[in-house]
Enzyme design. Structure first.
Site, PDB file in Angstrom:
ATOM      1  N   ASP A 209     -36.835  32.295   3.625  1.00 58.45           N
ATOM      2  CA  ASP A 209     -37.395  33.003   2.471  1.00 58.45           C
ATOM      3  C   ASP A 209     -37.482  32.141   1.207  1.00 58.45           C
ATOM      4  OD1 ASP A 209     -34.649  32.958   2.253  1.00 58.45           O
ATOM      5  OD2 ASP A 209     -34.433  35.064   1.684  1.00 58.45           O
TER       6      ASP A 209
ATOM      7  N   SER B 198     -34.705  34.664   8.204  1.00 59.15           N
ATOM      8  CA  SER B 198     -33.697  34.313   7.191  1.00 59.15           C
ATOM      9  C   SER B 198     -32.272  34.269   7.747  1.00 59.15           C
ATOM     10  CB  SER B 198     -33.799  35.276   6.011  1.00 59.15           C
ATOM     11  OG  SER B 198     -35.102  35.218   5.477  1.00 59.15           O
TER      12      SER B 198
ATOM     13  N   ARG C 240     -40.666  43.338   8.353  1.00 53.30           N
ATOM     14  CA  ARG C 240     -42.026  43.596   7.898  1.00 53.30           C
ATOM     15  C   ARG C 240     -43.068  42.757   8.609  1.00 53.30           C
ATOM     16  NH1 ARG C 240     -42.709  42.847   1.890  1.00 53.30           N
ATOM     17  NH2 ARG C 240     -41.629  40.933   2.481  1.00 53.30           N
TER      18      ARG C 240
HETATM   19 MG    MG Z   1     -34.903  38.664   0.251  1.00 56.59          MG
END
Ligand code: MG
Ligand code: ADP
Length: 459
Positions: free
Chosen positions: A198, A145, A77
């Site tokens: 994250d 992440s 994103r």
């Molecule tokens: Mg997540």
């Protein structure tokens, strides 16, 4: 009547998963001790206690346009937000979600980062000629992440890929440098202000809305926690202490292990057959990726010792990861008088039909045992962190808020309620009144943009 052999399996499971308060207090104490060991020296504990270099969290006063990239969740994103200070907060927010073409996940680094930079370039083209940028440069927070050895607020080397990614030439490289090179090639003029994970993003997004947030926790496919530490309480930290006196630590608690953890034969077998045996033991006991699989293993044992699920050859029941955590959540919450949803799930997932009500009740109990253990252990982990930072202990009057994100916490009501009631049980009525738990979504998007703002060079 549920067959005696099956009852025995469930009774043994209940016993092996038992996590009474006394045991959870040991877990919390072990978590606290491991945290201290990990802060003392690099490699001092199974939990890495990574220094994030985030020494400022957002205050709410941030203003301007900020961007973030989120790589490592289910989708990639790009986010663009306009922060408008204390009153107006997030005035504008546009996001673009793109799925990464599978061939790029195992190709080479320049192709992957090129793809990311071109997505970013498109967002900039779409925003048109916006005069807000005349005297101010664009800044970006990058949520990545995967395990990273962080070297500064905006640099870190990739330790290894996980999930569906495997791009050999990126391992050991600075992921921000790779991103920057790709951005230059695509004519994207933007400063990478922060590289975060994250969990740290969740902490930041939580803090933006509530200044008493001190811990961020992920309870989704995986599990992790980050918290605000006093910089002077980190012996392994080299260099000048930050002005704020604070440092966000990414615990990587998924790899926590202690002999006081309630571990069953099912957990052991799951671990041995996993892609990373011996690693991420705490995560394997509590996170959404595994709870359904643990339940499947218990059901398989019952099928092998009784005829409750019929006498057929249970091919489906032997298939790993066929039962997902949302499935056990649906069965656990089944409120129909004849447990129709349980019957449907058994039929759909395993082709097990014509179960008695007694048998279905037993299946619900198994879900309850496995999920309660998970929620109680997660609560013990949180208590360990609270104790490490002197929160919710006698004499502490401050309010402490835990920001939590992840599908397991968000959607599995029984899990969430059990986690919350266990916190009260462990902290005591009195102390727990100053502790709150808050669902905090979008740490990996908004959180990264907020950290970029809090570490802006131009504010
Ligand atoms: Mg997540
Ligand atoms: P990720 O951890 O991949 O970033 P999420 O935070 O959205 O993604 O968490 C997704 C995970 O949450 C799933 O893998 C699943 O284990 C769990 N989950 C999703 N929906 C439910 C549900 N209805 N009940 C229980 N667990 C769920």
């Amino acid at each position: 009547m549920v067959a005696a052999a099956a009852e025995r399996v469930v009774a043994e499971l209940r016993e092996a998963c038992a996590a009474p308060a006394a045991r959870l207090n040991e877990v919390a104490a072990a978590m606290e001790a491991e945290m201290r060991a990990g802060l003392r020296e690099e490699g001092g504990s199974k939990i890495k206690m990574i220094i994030s270099y985030v020494d400022n969290l957002p205050t709410g006063n941030e203003e301007g346009f900020f961007y973030s990239l989120d790589l490592g969740g289910t989708n990639f994103r790009v986010l663009r937000v306009q922060l408008a200070g204390k009153e107006k907060r997030v005035a504008k927010r546009e996001s673009k979600e793109v799925s990464i073409p599978p061939h790029l996940m195992s190709g080479n680094a320049s192709e992957l980062f090129g793809f990311i930079a071109s997505a970013l370039a498109k967002v900039i083209v779409d925003e048109g000629r916006n005069d807000v940028f005349e005297d101010k440069h664009r800044e970006l927070g990058f949520t990545f992440s995967f395990p990273v050895r962080q070297t500064s607020i905006a640099s870190g080397t990739l330790i290894k890929w996980t999930k569906a990614f495997s791009i050999d030439d990126a391992v050991g490289e600075d992921v921000v440098a790779e991103l920057r090179t790709a951005m230059e090639k695509h004519g994207v003029d933007m400063r990478v202000a922060a590289l975060i994970n994250d969990t740290v993003g969740t902490l930041a997004a939580g803090r933006y809305n509530d200044e008493d947030v001190v811990i961020g926790v992920i309870l989704g496919t995986g599990s992790n926690a980050a918290y605000v530490e006093e910089a002077s309480a980190i012996p392994k930290f080299e260099g000048e202490l930050p002005k704020s006196g604070n440092m966000v630590i990414n615990t990587e608690w998924g790899n926590f292990y202690s002999s006081c953890l309630p571990i069953t034969e099912y957990d052991q077998a799951l671990d041995e057959e996993s892609l990373n045996p011996g690693e991420q033991i705490f995560e394997k006991l509590i996170s959404g990726m595994y709870l359904g699989e643990i339940v499947r293993r218990v059901l398989l044992k019952i099928a092998s010792q009784s005829t409750l699920f019929g006498k057929v050859n249970h091919t489906k029941l032997k298939t790993r990861f066929i039962l997902r955590t949302p499935d056990i959540s649906a069965m656990h919450h089944d409120e129909t008088p004849d447990l129709r949803i349980v019957a449907e799930k058994l039929a759909d997932n395993f082709k097990i039909k014509d179960t008695s009500l007694e048998t279905r009740k037993m299946v619900v109990e198994i879900c309850d045992v496995v999920t309660s253990r998970s929620a109680r252990l997660a609560a013990a982990g949180i208590v360990g962190i609270l104790r490490k930072i002197g929160r919710a202990v006698p004499g502490d009057e401050r309010r402490s808020v835990v920001a939590i994100d992840g599908g397991l916490f968000e959607h599995y009501t029984e899990f969430r309620q059990c986690l919350e009631s266990t916190l009260v049980e462990l902290l005591g009525e009195e102390a727990s009144r100053s502790v709150a738990v808050k669902l905090t979504k979008d740490g990996s998007g908004l959180g990264a943009a907020l950290i970029a703002a809090a570490h802006s060079q131009y504010q």
